[in-house]
Design an enzyme around this catalytic site. Structure first.
Site, mmCIF file in Angstrom:
data_model
loop_
_atom_site.group_PDB
_atom_site.id
_atom_site.type_symbol
_atom_site.label_atom_id
_atom_site.label_comp_id
_atom_site.label_asym_id
_atom_site.label_seq_id
_atom_site.Cartn_x
_atom_site.Cartn_y
_atom_site.Cartn_z
ATOM 1 N N HIS A 1 0.824 -1.207 0.000
ATOM 2 C CA HIS A 1 0.000 0.000 0.000
ATOM 3 C C HIS A 1 0.858 1.257 0.000
ATOM 4 C CE1 HIS A 1 0.526 -0.753 4.428
ATOM 5 N NE2 HIS A 1 0.775 0.559 4.422
ATOM 6 N N HIS B 1 4.189 6.637 3.437
ATOM 7 C CA HIS B 1 5.195 5.666 3.037
ATOM 8 C C HIS B 1 4.634 4.698 1.993
ATOM 9 C CE1 HIS B 1 3.094 3.685 6.499
ATOM 10 N NE2 HIS B 1 3.103 2.661 5.656
#
Length: 146
Positions: free
Chosen positions: A5, A80
């Site tokens: 993700h 991130h």
């Protein structure tokens, strides 16, 4: 290695969900609320990725909503990238041997963080069960090195 993700921080969860789901067309796959940490994580998937995301929890966009108000500036909204890896110790050692700083070592055999040359934070997550504690990673837990 498998892409998991990308995380972005959002200031207004309802407005963000309206944008990403109603307007943009993503679908909420799962939600995690943490009262102690005071945050909510919402994972969204594109129409073509829904079945895969439901089965594997990826590929997704993770919206992170911190309950305490914060104004995100200077790119802090972006959190991130996340990848699942076969051997977290081996990849961290390879990266370190190549001069990459492991910002958060995998001392628990489960998760680590590194940064790209451009400063992008990358989360590495061990595939399957956590690996047993192993040196030199385990001793980094109490050294402040990370």
């Amino acid at each position: 290695m498998r892409y998991l993700h990308t995380m972005v921080r959002v200031k207004d969860l309802d407005a963000s969900l309206h944008f990403y789901t109603t307007l943009f067309g993503l679908t909420e796959i799962r939600r995690y609320e943490n009262e102690k940490g005071r945050f909510t994580l919402v994972f969204l998937a594109a129409k073509g990725d829904i079945d895969l995301a439901r089965a594997n929890l990826s590929p997704c966009l993770e919206l992170t909503y911190n309950w305490d108000t914060e104004n995100y500036t200077g790119g802090r909204n972006f959190g991130h990238l996340a990848y699942e890896v076969d051997d977290i110790y081996a990849i961290c050692q390879k990266l370190m041997d190549s001069g990459v700083t492991v910002n958060r070592p995998p001392r628990d055999g489960h998760m680590a963080f590194v940064r790209s040359p451009d400063g992008i934070s990358i989360e590495l997550i061990q595939k399957g069960e956590n690996l047993p504690s192993s040196e030199p990673w385990a001793s980094m837990a109490n050294t402040g090195v990370w």
